[in-house]
Design a protein around this motif. Structure first.
Motif, mmCIF file in Angstrom:
data_model
loop_
_atom_site.group_PDB
_atom_site.id
_atom_site.type_symbol
_atom_site.label_atom_id
_atom_site.label_comp_id
_atom_site.label_asym_id
_atom_site.label_seq_id
_atom_site.Cartn_x
_atom_site.Cartn_y
_atom_site.Cartn_z
ATOM 1 N N ALA A 107 6.232 -8.604 -3.228
ATOM 2 C CA ALA A 107 6.203 -9.875 -4.060
ATOM 3 C C ALA A 107 5.581 -9.722 -5.209
ATOM 4 O O ALA A 107 4.906 -8.697 -5.460
ATOM 5 C CB ALA A 107 5.201 -10.872 -3.129
ATOM 6 N N SER A 108 5.922 -10.540 -6.296
ATOM 7 C CA SER A 108 5.223 -10.212 -7.522
ATOM 8 C C SER A 108 4.157 -11.150 -7.555
ATOM 9 O O SER A 108 3.685 -11.874 -6.580
ATOM 10 C CB SER A 108 6.146 -11.215 -8.729
ATOM 11 N N PHE A 109 3.055 -10.727 -8.663
ATOM 12 C CA PHE A 109 1.586 -11.477 -8.296
ATOM 13 C C PHE A 109 2.111 -13.106 -8.616
ATOM 14 O O PHE A 109 1.151 -13.781 -8.138
ATOM 15 C CB PHE A 109 1.030 -11.041 -9.703
ATOM 16 N N ALA A 110 2.878 -13.502 -9.565
ATOM 17 C CA ALA A 110 3.428 -14.975 -9.503
ATOM 18 C C ALA A 110 3.529 -15.537 -8.371
ATOM 19 O O ALA A 110 3.245 -16.578 -8.136
ATOM 20 C CB ALA A 110 4.391 -15.188 -10.630
ATOM 21 N N GLN A 111 4.487 -15.010 -7.419
ATOM 22 C CA GLN A 111 4.760 -15.335 -6.111
ATOM 23 C C GLN A 111 3.645 -15.796 -5.045
ATOM 24 O O GLN A 111 3.680 -16.594 -4.409
ATOM 25 C CB GLN A 111 5.825 -14.530 -5.547
#
Ligand SMILES: C[S@@+](CC[C@H](N)C(=O)[O-])C[C@H]1O[C@@H](n2cnc3c(N)ncnc32)[C@H](O)[C@@H]1O
Length: 415
Positions: A98-102
């Motif tokens: 997962a990305s930090f944003a997710q």
């Protein structure tokens, strides 16, 4: 075949330690030690500092690998507290990324904070960042996502024990030498003088966290009930004798004892809320284990039993209260009855390596920080029983092989 990582790390440590050592020797500099004459920093030039850093890096990683994911989890309390509070470990599935944003979106935490928290955790082998901005699980973060008792334990340590420890010296200053469970670091952090067990015990989520933490801590083989069964000389008590498990929780230990010693009868005593949720497993048949509400600060109602067990109970209390618990047994004791405390017995100073001793001493201070309680050494245990009543005759203190807890037994010599 390439060597396994742990072998590779140990070789790195060996090779670079040799470079540092050769430099010190060639320059007539002292080898590192804890002696008062030792220079505060190793006097190394930049090229040798590279080797020093390599040793520190490899030793850190090797320590974490040798401890295993669960063992190395408890270091980074700031990020652990956030991971638990904002459910970061559960924000994406183990095996996926997962990305930090997710992750931020899932946890309702601003993205910059999410990134800072996770990068702090990543530096302790909790999560990994396989490519910039993309997060994956490590064994440690996966365990936090999937093992509720471990997650509870982390949350309890980060949420209750840690704040308590940060206020321990303030409490020592405010209430010098206090033995009261409400005059602690935890009480100052919480802004109350009601003892931790009372406050946390009646607050749903915090109580669940504490119970989960206890379950996790008890899970290790060093805390198995088998050590009590096999390590204690039951003698005639095994032949139809009566055991009272004082503060026995929901009976986990008594049930194991009853299973392994089929002629022993057990009464498990605890506070009403605890006993209310307890059940006797069907395989034990009727009457072998029964539960009873009993406050151990009141006189013991079951008279004439062969053994009174206090497992992991007395370390929750300062001497003042532990003595009361023991004295409340006295009216019930028949001559020859045994009081068996199963608890930590601190080793004499220097018996353990500093690395191992640190964990028992940390535990001791944690007990002080949350409850003004303490871990005791052999002399402390002897004093405790003698102060409670001189008619207690201390037996030997033994530590069964593989057990973290010792068997501390006193025989009642009164009438
Ligand atoms: C650390 S747990 C140990 C439980 C169990 N003996 C074991 O070894 O798993 C301490 C126990 O003491 C119980 N306890 C605390 N205050 C008590 C009281 N005043 N009277 C009876 N039990 C109490 C708690 O409910 C808890 O079950």
């Amino acid at each position: 075949m390439a060597p396994n990582r742990i072998v590779e790390l140990s070789e790195t440590i060996q090779n670079h330690t040799k470079i540092v050592d050769d430099y010190l020797e060639a320059n007539n500099l002292p080898t590192p030690s804890f002696d008062i004459s030792t220079p505060l920093r190793l006097p190394l030039p930049p090229d040798i500092q590279v080797s020093q850093a390599a040793v520190l890096d490899a030793a850190d990683e090797l320590t974490a690998l040798m401890l295993g994911p669960a063992g190395s989890l408890f270091n980074s309390l700031t990020s652990l507290q956030a991971i638990e509070r904002f459910a970061l470990a559960k924000s994406f599935r183990p095996g996926s990324t997962a990305s930090f944003a997710q992750i931020a979106h899932h946890s309702s935490l601003p993205e910059p904070d999410t990134r800072r928290i996770l990068r702090h955790a990543i530096a302790q082998y909790i999560f990994t960042e396989p490519s910039p901005g993309i997060v994956a699980h490590t064994a440690a973060s996966k365990a936090l996502a999937e093992l509720p008792p471990l997650a509870h334990c982390v949350a309890f340590l980060a949420g209750e024990m840690w704040p308590a420890s940060t206020r321990l010296v303030d409490a020592m200053q405010r209430w010098p030498g206090s033995e009261e469970p409400g005059q602690t670091g935890w009480a100052l952090a919480e802004g109350t003088e009601t003892p931790m067990f009372e406050v946390v015990g009646r607050e749903g989520e915090r109580a669940r966290r504490m119970a989960g933490a206890m379950r996790w801590m008890h899970q290790g083989s060093g805390y198995g009930a088998g050590h009590v069964v096999e390590g204690f000389a039951w003698g005639e008590a095994a032949e139809g004798g009566m055991l009272v498990d004082v503060g026995g929780g929901t009976g986990g230990v008594a049930v194991e004892i009853a299973r392994m010693l089929p002629r022993v009868r057990c009464v498990v005593q605890d506070l009403p809320d605890v006993v209310a949720g307890a059940e006797v497993p069907e395989d034990l048949g009727e009457g072998r284990v029964r539960f009873m509400q009993h406050d151990f600060f009141e006189e013991q109602p079951v008279r004439g039993a062969d053994v009174y067990l206090l497992r992991w109970v007395l370390h929750d209390w300062s001497d003042k209260y532990a003595v009361r618990i023991l004295r409340n047994l006295v009216p019930a004791l028949k001559r020859g009855a045994r009081v068996l405390a199963v608890d930590l017995c601190l080793p004499p100073p220097g018996a353990l390596s500093p690395y191992r001793e640190r964990s028992v001493r940390t535990f001791d201070l944690a007990m002080k920080a949350i409850q003004n309680a303490k871990e005791r050494d052999a002399e402390d245990w002897k004093m405790l029983f003698q102060t409670a009543d001189e008619r207690f005759k201390m037996g030997e203190i033994s530590k069964p092989e593989g057990s973290n807890l010792s068997l501390i037994c006193a025989v009642w010599e009164g009438d």
